[in-house]
Design a protein around this motif. Sequence first.
Motif, PDB file in Angstrom:
ATOM      1  N   ILE A 145       0.868  -1.182   0.000  1.00  0.00           N
ATOM      2  CA  ILE A 145       0.000   0.000   0.000  1.00  0.00           C
ATOM      3  C   ILE A 145       0.902   1.229   0.000  1.00  0.00           C
ATOM      4  CG2 ILE A 145      -1.792   1.262   1.245  1.00  0.00           C
ATOM      5  CD1 ILE A 145      -2.626  -1.424   2.506  1.00  0.00           C
ATOM      6  N   ALA A 167      -1.445  -0.886  -4.101  1.00  0.00           N
ATOM      7  CA  ALA A 167      -2.512   0.117  -4.051  1.00  0.00           C
ATOM      8  C   ALA A 167      -1.886   1.491  -3.923  1.00  0.00           C
ATOM      9  CB  ALA A 167      -3.455  -0.149  -2.877  1.00  0.00           C
ATOM     10  N   ASP A 168      -2.309   2.408  -4.785  1.00  0.00           N
ATOM     11  CA  ASP A 168      -1.811   3.782  -4.743  1.00  0.00           C
ATOM     12  C   ASP A 168      -2.676   4.619  -5.678  1.00  0.00           C
ATOM     13  OD1 ASP A 168      -0.216   6.192  -5.022  1.00  0.00           O
ATOM     14  OD2 ASP A 168       1.470   5.030  -4.248  1.00  0.00           O
ATOM     15  N   CYS A 202      -6.950   2.215  -4.154  1.00  0.00           N
ATOM     16  CA  CYS A 202      -7.351   2.435  -2.771  1.00  0.00           C
ATOM     17  C   CYS A 202      -6.973   1.237  -1.901  1.00  0.00           C
ATOM     18  CB  CYS A 202      -8.867   2.639  -2.731  1.00  0.00           C
ATOM     19  SG  CYS A 202      -9.556   2.813  -1.088  1.00  0.00           S
ATOM     20  N   HIS A 203      -6.481   1.514  -0.717  1.00  0.00           N
ATOM     21  CA  HIS A 203      -6.073   0.418   0.174  1.00  0.00           C
ATOM     22  C   HIS A 203      -7.258  -0.455   0.568  1.00  0.00           C
ATOM     23  CE1 HIS A 203      -7.366   3.411   3.203  1.00  0.00           C
ATOM     24  NE2 HIS A 203      -7.597   2.379   3.987  1.00  0.00           N
ATOM     25  N   LYS A 204      -8.446   0.144   0.660  1.00  0.00           N
ATOM     26  CA  LYS A 204      -9.618  -0.647   1.029  1.00  0.00           C
ATOM     27  C   LYS A 204      -9.954  -1.675  -0.051  1.00  0.00           C
ATOM     28  CE  LYS A 204     -11.724   2.905   3.951  1.00  0.00           C
ATOM     29  NZ  LYS A 204     -12.890   3.799   4.144  1.00  0.00           N
ATOM     30  N   VAL A 222       0.535  -7.241   4.234  1.00  0.00           N
ATOM     31  CA  VAL A 222       0.546  -5.944   3.569  1.00  0.00           C
ATOM     32  C   VAL A 222       1.664  -5.084   4.136  1.00  0.00           C
ATOM     33  CG1 VAL A 222      -1.874  -5.879   2.874  1.00  0.00           C
ATOM     34  CG2 VAL A 222      -1.227  -5.058   5.144  1.00  0.00           C
ATOM     35  N   VAL A 274       2.754  -1.139   4.477  1.00  0.00           N
ATOM     36  CA  VAL A 274       2.224   0.220   4.417  1.00  0.00           C
ATOM     37  C   VAL A 274       3.399   1.172   4.260  1.00  0.00           C
ATOM     38  CG1 VAL A 274       0.906   2.014   5.603  1.00  0.00           C
ATOM     39  CG2 VAL A 274       0.241  -0.394   5.843  1.00  0.00           C
ATOM     40  N   THR A 299       2.959   4.454   2.738  1.00  0.00           N
ATOM     41  CA  THR A 299       2.296   5.670   2.294  1.00  0.00           C
ATOM     42  C   THR A 299       2.833   6.864   3.090  1.00  0.00           C
ATOM     43  OG1 THR A 299       0.555   5.279   3.913  1.00  0.00           O
ATOM     44  CG2 THR A 299       0.177   4.438   1.688  1.00  0.00           C
ATOM     45  N   ILE A 318      -5.116   3.995   7.609  1.00  0.00           N
ATOM     46  CA  ILE A 318      -4.868   2.745   6.903  1.00  0.00           C
ATOM     47  C   ILE A 318      -4.672   1.588   7.883  1.00  0.00           C
ATOM     48  CG2 ILE A 318      -3.230   1.530   5.411  1.00  0.00           C
ATOM     49  CD1 ILE A 318      -2.813   4.212   3.939  1.00  0.00           C
ATOM     50  N   ILE A 326      -6.871  -1.835   8.290  1.00  0.00           N
ATOM     51  CA  ILE A 326      -6.287  -3.175   8.192  1.00  0.00           C
ATOM     52  C   ILE A 326      -6.633  -3.999   9.428  1.00  0.00           C
ATOM     53  CG2 ILE A 326      -4.134  -4.489   8.112  1.00  0.00           C
ATOM     54  CD1 ILE A 326      -2.912  -2.091   6.577  1.00  0.00           C
TER      55      ILE A 326
END
Length: 393
Positions: A11, A38-39, A64-66, A77, A79, A81, A89, A93
Amino acid sequence: MAFGTLKYGIIGVGMMGREHLVNLHYLKDENVSVVAVADPHLPSQQQALKLAQSFNWAIQVFCCHKELLDSGVCDVVIVSTPNMTHYEILMDIISHPKPHHVLVEKPLCTTVAHCKQVIEAAKHRPDVLVQVGLEYRYMPPVAKLIDLVKGGVLGQVKMVSIREHRFPFLVKVNNWNRFNCNSGGTLVEKCCHFFDLMTLFAAANPVRVMASGAIDVNHKDEIYDGKVPDIIDNAYVIVEFENGSRGLLDLCMFAEGSKNEQEISVVGQIGKGEAFVPESIVRWGTRADGRDGVKTLKAEDDRIKYDGLHHGSSYLEHLHFLSVVRAKGTQAPAVGLHDGLLSVAIGVAAQLSIEKGRFVTIEEVYLKLTISTCCAWSARSQHLCEIVNIMCM
Protein backbone atom coordinates in the motif's frame (compact mmCIF):
# COMPACT_ATOMS: atom_id res chain seq x y z
CA MET A 1 10.51 -27.08 6.23
CA ALA A 2 8.49 -26.33 3.08
CA PHE A 3 6.20 -23.31 3.12
CA GLY A 4 3.40 -22.27 0.80
CA THR A 5 3.78 -19.02 -1.11
CA LEU A 6 3.23 -15.97 1.07
CA LYS A 7 1.37 -13.29 -0.86
CA TYR A 8 2.24 -9.65 -0.25
CA GLY A 9 0.41 -6.44 -1.06
CA ILE A 10 2.08 -3.03 -0.96
CA ILE A 11 0.00 0.00 0.00
CA GLY A 12 1.82 3.06 -1.31
CA VAL A 13 4.31 2.44 -4.12
CA GLY A 14 6.30 5.63 -4.17
CA MET A 15 10.07 5.44 -3.71
CA MET A 16 9.99 3.38 -0.50
CA GLY A 17 7.14 1.16 -1.63
CA ARG A 18 9.06 0.21 -4.75
CA GLU A 19 12.13 -0.38 -2.59
CA HIS A 20 10.10 -2.94 -0.64
CA LEU A 21 9.01 -4.54 -3.90
CA VAL A 22 12.64 -5.01 -4.96
CA ASN A 23 13.60 -6.43 -1.56
CA LEU A 24 10.81 -8.98 -1.81
CA HIS A 25 12.01 -9.95 -5.28
CA TYR A 26 15.37 -10.83 -3.76
CA LEU A 27 13.50 -12.97 -1.23
CA LYS A 28 11.81 -15.02 -3.95
CA ASP A 29 13.76 -18.12 -2.90
CA GLU A 30 11.92 -17.84 0.43
CA ASN A 31 8.70 -18.50 -1.49
CA VAL A 32 7.19 -15.01 -1.38
CA SER A 33 5.54 -12.96 -4.08
CA VAL A 34 3.97 -9.54 -4.48
CA VAL A 35 0.46 -9.97 -5.88
CA ALA A 36 -1.08 -6.50 -5.45
CA VAL A 37 -0.30 -2.83 -4.96
CA ALA A 38 -2.51 0.12 -4.05
CA ASP A 39 -1.81 3.78 -4.74
CA PRO A 40 -4.01 6.61 -6.08
CA HIS A 41 -1.02 8.24 -7.80
CA LEU A 42 -0.98 6.99 -11.40
CA PRO A 43 2.76 7.51 -12.09
CA SER A 44 3.60 5.49 -8.97
CA GLN A 45 1.22 2.74 -10.06
CA GLN A 46 2.84 2.61 -13.49
CA GLN A 47 6.39 2.47 -12.13
CA ALA A 48 5.45 -0.30 -9.70
CA LEU A 49 3.70 -2.29 -12.44
CA LYS A 50 6.72 -1.99 -14.73
CA LEU A 51 9.03 -3.10 -11.92
CA ALA A 52 6.84 -6.08 -11.04
CA GLN A 53 6.67 -7.15 -14.69
CA SER A 54 10.47 -7.13 -14.84
CA PHE A 55 10.34 -9.70 -12.00
CA ASN A 56 7.69 -11.76 -13.81
CA TRP A 57 5.12 -10.95 -11.14
CA ALA A 58 1.56 -10.49 -12.34
CA ILE A 59 0.13 -7.97 -9.88
CA GLN A 60 -3.27 -6.44 -9.37
CA VAL A 61 -3.30 -2.65 -9.15
CA PHE A 62 -5.76 -0.79 -6.93
CA CYS A 63 -6.19 2.93 -6.36
CA CYS A 64 -7.35 2.44 -2.77
CA HIS A 65 -6.07 0.42 0.17
CA LYS A 66 -9.62 -0.65 1.03
CA GLU A 67 -10.01 -2.24 -2.41
CA LEU A 68 -6.78 -4.17 -1.92
CA LEU A 69 -7.91 -5.44 1.47
CA ASP A 70 -11.36 -6.40 0.19
CA SER A 71 -9.83 -8.31 -2.72
CA GLY A 72 -8.64 -10.96 -0.27
CA VAL A 73 -5.59 -11.78 -2.37
CA CYS A 74 -2.94 -10.87 0.23
CA ASP A 75 -1.63 -12.51 3.37
CA VAL A 76 0.74 -9.66 4.30
CA VAL A 77 0.55 -5.94 3.57
CA ILE A 78 3.28 -3.34 3.64
CA VAL A 79 2.22 0.22 4.42
CA SER A 80 4.60 2.71 2.81
CA THR A 81 2.30 5.67 2.29
CA PRO A 82 2.85 9.26 3.51
CA ASN A 83 3.12 9.47 7.28
CA MET A 84 -0.19 11.22 7.96
CA THR A 85 -2.11 8.38 6.28
CA HIS A 86 -0.71 5.58 8.44
CA TYR A 87 -3.31 5.87 11.19
CA GLU A 88 -6.41 5.49 9.02
CA ILE A 89 -4.87 2.75 6.90
CA LEU A 90 -3.67 0.76 9.93
CA MET A 91 -7.05 1.02 11.60
CA ASP A 92 -8.71 -0.25 8.42
CA ILE A 93 -6.29 -3.17 8.19
CA ILE A 94 -6.66 -4.13 11.86
CA SER A 95 -10.46 -3.95 11.72
CA HIS A 96 -10.78 -5.84 8.43
CA PRO A 97 -12.54 -9.24 8.66
CA LYS A 98 -9.67 -10.98 6.86
CA PRO A 99 -6.47 -10.90 8.95
CA HIS A 100 -3.48 -9.30 7.21
CA HIS A 101 -0.06 -9.20 8.82
CA VAL A 102 1.49 -5.75 8.54
CA LEU A 103 4.90 -4.17 8.11
CA VAL A 104 4.33 -0.42 8.44
CA GLU A 105 7.01 2.08 7.51
CA LYS A 106 8.22 4.44 10.20
CA PRO A 107 6.91 6.48 11.86
CA LEU A 108 4.09 4.34 13.22
CA CYS A 109 1.84 7.41 13.16
CA THR A 110 2.49 11.16 13.33
CA THR A 111 0.92 11.65 16.77
CA VAL A 112 1.06 9.92 20.11
CA ALA A 113 -2.74 9.75 20.16
CA HIS A 114 -2.92 7.78 16.95
CA CYS A 115 -0.10 5.44 17.98
CA LYS A 116 -1.97 4.62 21.17
CA GLN A 117 -5.25 4.04 19.32
CA VAL A 118 -3.55 1.64 16.91
CA ILE A 119 -2.03 -0.24 19.86
CA GLU A 120 -5.43 -0.52 21.54
CA ALA A 121 -7.07 -1.75 18.34
CA ALA A 122 -4.31 -4.33 17.78
CA LYS A 123 -4.90 -5.82 21.24
CA HIS A 124 -8.21 -7.13 19.94
CA ARG A 125 -6.63 -8.78 16.90
CA PRO A 126 -4.18 -11.43 18.10
CA ASP A 127 -4.41 -12.94 14.61
CA VAL A 128 -2.74 -9.83 13.12
CA LEU A 129 1.01 -9.20 13.50
CA VAL A 130 2.21 -5.61 13.16
CA GLN A 131 5.89 -4.73 12.86
CA VAL A 132 7.17 -1.15 12.63
CA GLY A 133 9.76 -0.42 9.93
CA LEU A 134 12.55 0.92 12.12
CA GLU A 135 15.06 -0.93 10.01
CA TYR A 136 18.20 0.88 11.19
CA ARG A 137 18.42 -1.81 13.86
CA TYR A 138 19.34 -4.24 11.09
CA MET A 139 22.23 -2.31 9.53
CA PRO A 140 25.19 -4.68 10.05
CA PRO A 141 27.39 -2.25 12.04
CA VAL A 142 24.43 -1.14 14.18
CA ALA A 143 23.37 -4.76 14.75
CA LYS A 144 26.92 -5.60 15.85
CA LEU A 145 26.92 -2.66 18.28
CA ILE A 146 23.55 -3.81 19.65
CA ASP A 147 25.03 -7.27 20.22
CA LEU A 148 28.01 -5.78 22.07
CA VAL A 149 25.72 -3.78 24.34
CA LYS A 150 23.37 -6.70 25.00
CA GLY A 151 26.36 -8.94 25.69
CA GLY A 152 27.51 -6.63 28.47
CA VAL A 153 30.84 -5.84 26.82
CA LEU A 154 30.44 -2.13 27.56
CA GLY A 155 28.79 -2.50 30.95
CA GLN A 156 25.71 -0.52 31.95
CA VAL A 157 25.06 2.11 29.30
CA LYS A 158 25.34 5.70 30.48
CA MET A 159 25.58 7.77 27.29
CA VAL A 160 24.40 7.33 23.71
CA SER A 161 25.43 9.82 21.05
CA ILE A 162 24.11 9.65 17.49
CA ARG A 163 25.21 11.97 14.71
CA GLU A 164 23.42 12.04 11.38
CA HIS A 165 25.00 14.41 8.90
CA ARG A 166 23.39 13.96 5.50
CA PHE A 167 21.65 15.40 2.47
CA PRO A 168 18.28 17.24 2.52
CA PHE A 169 14.92 15.53 2.35
CA LEU A 170 14.18 13.97 -1.02
CA VAL A 171 11.28 15.07 -3.20
CA LYS A 172 8.15 13.00 -2.55
CA VAL A 173 4.76 12.78 -4.27
CA ASN A 174 2.95 16.13 -4.01
CA ASN A 175 5.79 17.32 -1.73
CA TRP A 176 3.95 16.00 1.31
CA ASN A 177 7.17 15.72 3.34
CA ARG A 178 7.79 19.47 3.24
CA PHE A 179 5.29 20.23 6.01
CA ASN A 180 5.11 19.25 9.69
CA CYS A 181 1.36 18.64 9.56
CA ASN A 182 1.96 15.80 7.10
CA SER A 183 5.19 14.27 8.37
CA GLY A 184 4.93 14.90 12.10
CA GLY A 185 8.02 17.09 11.83
CA THR A 186 11.62 16.24 11.01
CA LEU A 187 12.29 14.82 14.48
CA VAL A 188 9.40 12.38 14.04
CA GLU A 189 9.75 11.66 10.32
CA LYS A 190 13.50 11.13 10.15
CA CYS A 191 14.75 10.81 13.69
CA CYS A 192 12.36 8.22 15.09
CA HIS A 193 15.03 5.77 13.86
CA PHE A 194 17.58 7.25 16.24
CA PHE A 195 15.24 7.63 19.18
CA ASP A 196 14.40 3.95 18.76
CA LEU A 197 18.10 3.07 18.88
CA MET A 198 18.68 5.29 21.93
CA THR A 199 15.86 3.57 23.79
CA LEU A 200 17.16 0.16 22.77
CA PHE A 201 20.69 0.94 23.96
CA ALA A 202 19.54 2.61 27.18
CA ALA A 203 17.17 -0.31 27.92
CA ALA A 204 14.84 2.11 29.70
CA ASN A 205 11.88 4.35 29.04
CA PRO A 206 12.47 8.00 28.09
CA VAL A 207 11.54 10.59 30.73
CA ARG A 208 12.13 14.05 29.28
CA VAL A 209 13.52 15.76 26.19
CA MET A 210 15.28 19.04 25.44
CA ALA A 211 15.87 20.16 21.87
CA SER A 212 17.18 23.09 19.87
CA GLY A 213 16.65 23.23 16.12
CA ALA A 214 15.80 25.47 13.18
CA ILE A 215 15.33 25.89 9.43
CA ASP A 216 18.66 27.38 8.47
CA VAL A 217 19.51 26.26 4.91
CA ASN A 218 17.15 23.84 3.15
CA HIS A 219 13.80 24.42 1.42
CA LYS A 220 13.63 28.14 2.32
CA ASP A 221 13.24 29.14 -1.33
CA GLU A 222 10.51 26.55 -2.01
CA ILE A 223 6.80 27.45 -2.16
CA TYR A 224 3.89 25.03 -2.45
CA ASP A 225 0.36 26.39 -2.81
CA GLY A 226 1.63 29.67 -1.44
CA LYS A 227 3.23 28.07 1.62
CA VAL A 228 6.91 27.81 2.55
CA PRO A 229 8.06 24.47 4.06
CA ASP A 230 8.29 24.44 7.86
CA ILE A 231 10.44 21.32 8.41
CA ILE A 232 13.65 21.94 10.39
CA ASP A 233 16.96 20.96 8.80
CA ASN A 234 19.20 20.76 11.87
CA ALA A 235 18.87 20.10 15.60
CA TYR A 236 20.44 18.94 18.83
CA VAL A 237 18.24 16.73 21.00
CA ILE A 238 18.96 15.51 24.55
CA VAL A 239 16.92 12.58 25.85
CA GLU A 240 16.96 11.52 29.50
CA PHE A 241 15.95 7.99 30.48
CA GLU A 242 14.47 6.68 33.72
CA ASN A 243 17.61 4.69 34.60
CA GLY A 244 19.83 7.78 34.38
CA SER A 245 21.13 7.13 30.87
CA ARG A 246 21.24 10.05 28.47
CA GLY A 247 21.09 10.28 24.70
CA LEU A 248 22.18 13.02 22.31
CA LEU A 249 21.16 13.43 18.68
CA ASP A 250 23.18 15.72 16.41
CA LEU A 251 21.23 16.18 13.17
CA CYS A 252 22.33 18.17 10.13
CA MET A 253 20.61 17.81 6.76
CA PHE A 254 22.94 20.03 4.77
CA ALA A 255 26.11 18.05 5.38
CA GLU A 256 26.66 16.16 2.14
CA GLY A 257 30.42 16.49 2.65
CA SER A 258 30.48 13.75 5.29
CA LYS A 259 32.34 10.47 5.01
CA ASN A 260 29.75 8.74 7.17
CA GLU A 261 26.06 9.56 7.28
CA GLN A 262 25.58 8.02 10.73
CA GLU A 263 28.05 7.84 13.61
CA ILE A 264 26.78 6.10 16.74
CA SER A 265 28.62 6.05 20.07
CA VAL A 266 27.58 4.07 23.15
CA VAL A 267 29.51 4.48 26.40
CA GLY A 268 29.04 2.22 29.40
CA GLN A 269 30.73 1.86 32.75
CA ILE A 270 33.23 -0.62 31.31
CA GLY A 271 33.86 0.56 27.75
CA LYS A 272 32.82 2.34 24.59
CA GLY A 273 31.49 1.13 21.24
CA GLU A 274 31.04 2.95 17.94
CA ALA A 275 29.33 2.18 14.62
CA PHE A 276 29.86 4.04 11.35
CA VAL A 277 27.50 3.96 8.34
CA PRO A 278 28.07 3.54 5.40
CA GLU A 279 31.69 2.60 6.18
CA SER A 280 30.21 -0.36 8.07
CA ILE A 281 32.95 -0.15 10.69
CA VAL A 282 32.52 -1.03 14.38
CA ARG A 283 35.03 -0.11 17.07
CA TRP A 284 34.98 -0.98 20.73
CA GLY A 285 37.31 -0.96 23.69
CA THR A 286 37.39 -0.97 27.46
CA ARG A 287 38.60 1.54 30.00
CA ALA A 288 41.01 -1.03 31.35
CA ASP A 289 42.68 -1.68 27.97
CA GLY A 290 42.74 1.96 26.90
CA ARG A 291 43.34 3.27 23.39
CA ASP A 292 45.79 0.52 22.45
CA GLY A 293 43.16 -2.12 23.16
CA VAL A 294 40.48 -0.76 20.81
CA LYS A 295 39.24 -3.38 18.35
CA THR A 296 38.03 -2.61 14.82
CA LEU A 297 35.68 -4.80 12.79
CA LYS A 298 34.25 -4.54 9.28
CA ALA A 299 30.60 -5.44 9.87
CA GLU A 300 29.05 -7.59 7.17
CA ASP A 301 26.08 -9.93 6.89
CA ASP A 302 26.33 -12.68 4.29
CA ARG A 303 22.56 -13.09 4.22
CA ILE A 304 22.06 -9.75 2.46
CA LYS A 305 21.24 -10.23 -1.23
CA TYR A 306 20.24 -6.62 -1.90
CA ASP A 307 21.78 -3.52 -0.32
CA GLY A 308 19.22 -1.02 -1.59
CA LEU A 309 18.67 2.37 -0.03
CA HIS A 310 19.49 1.33 3.55
CA HIS A 311 22.65 -0.78 3.28
CA GLY A 312 20.86 -4.11 3.35
CA SER A 313 18.86 -3.38 6.49
CA SER A 314 15.50 -3.48 4.69
CA TYR A 315 16.35 -6.90 3.29
CA LEU A 316 17.19 -8.24 6.75
CA GLU A 317 14.08 -6.60 8.16
CA HIS A 318 11.96 -8.50 5.64
CA LEU A 319 13.82 -11.73 6.32
CA HIS A 320 13.17 -11.44 10.07
CA PHE A 321 9.54 -10.41 9.65
CA LEU A 322 8.96 -13.32 7.29
CA SER A 323 10.22 -15.72 9.96
CA VAL A 324 7.83 -14.19 12.50
CA VAL A 325 4.86 -14.49 10.14
CA ARG A 326 5.68 -18.11 9.40
CA ALA A 327 6.06 -18.87 13.10
CA LYS A 328 2.25 -18.45 13.29
CA GLY A 329 1.97 -16.66 16.59
CA THR A 330 4.85 -18.26 18.44
CA GLN A 331 7.13 -15.25 17.91
CA ALA A 332 6.54 -11.53 18.41
CA PRO A 333 7.66 -8.95 15.84
CA ALA A 334 11.21 -7.76 16.49
CA VAL A 335 10.11 -4.11 16.42
CA GLY A 336 6.67 -3.89 17.95
CA LEU A 337 3.99 -1.25 18.28
CA HIS A 338 5.26 -0.07 21.66
CA ASP A 339 8.69 0.53 20.11
CA GLY A 340 7.00 2.59 17.42
CA LEU A 341 5.08 4.59 20.02
CA LEU A 342 8.19 5.43 22.06
CA SER A 343 10.15 6.58 19.01
CA VAL A 344 7.29 8.88 17.98
CA ALA A 345 6.75 10.19 21.52
CA ILE A 346 10.39 11.29 21.80
CA GLY A 347 10.19 12.97 18.40
CA VAL A 348 6.96 14.78 19.30
CA ALA A 349 8.47 15.91 22.61
CA ALA A 350 11.56 17.20 20.79
CA GLN A 351 9.46 19.14 18.28
CA LEU A 352 7.47 20.66 21.16
CA SER A 353 10.65 21.47 23.07
CA ILE A 354 11.93 23.53 20.14
CA GLU A 355 8.61 25.33 19.94
CA LYS A 356 8.40 26.02 23.69
CA GLY A 357 12.11 26.50 24.42
CA ARG A 358 12.12 24.16 27.44
CA PHE A 359 12.36 20.56 28.57
CA VAL A 360 9.27 18.52 27.70
CA THR A 361 8.41 15.37 29.64
CA ILE A 362 7.16 12.24 27.94
CA GLU A 363 4.28 12.19 30.42
CA GLU A 364 3.27 15.66 29.19
CA VAL A 365 3.27 14.42 25.59
CA TYR A 366 1.19 11.38 26.51
CA LEU A 367 -1.41 13.30 28.51
CA LYS A 368 -1.76 16.69 26.83
CA LEU A 369 -1.04 15.97 23.19
CA THR A 370 -3.10 12.80 23.19
CA ILE A 371 -6.19 14.84 24.02
CA SER A 372 -5.51 17.75 21.69
CA THR A 373 -4.55 15.69 18.65
CA CYS A 374 -7.64 13.51 18.94
CA CYS A 375 -9.81 16.60 18.72
CA ALA A 376 -7.84 18.20 15.92
CA TRP A 377 -7.51 15.20 13.63
CA SER A 378 -11.08 14.77 12.43
CA ALA A 379 -11.23 18.30 11.07
CA ARG A 380 -7.76 18.13 9.56
CA SER A 381 -7.81 14.70 7.93
CA GLN A 382 -10.30 15.59 5.22
CA HIS A 383 -8.25 18.64 4.26
CA LEU A 384 -5.04 16.61 4.12
CA CYS A 385 -6.73 14.03 1.94
CA GLU A 386 -7.68 16.70 -0.57
CA ILE A 387 -4.31 18.43 -0.81
CA VAL A 388 -2.19 15.30 -0.85
CA ASN A 389 -4.54 13.06 -2.86
CA ILE A 390 -3.33 9.96 -1.11
CA MET A 391 -6.14 8.52 0.92
CA CYS A 392 -9.25 6.88 -0.54
CA MET A 393 -12.60 8.41 0.22
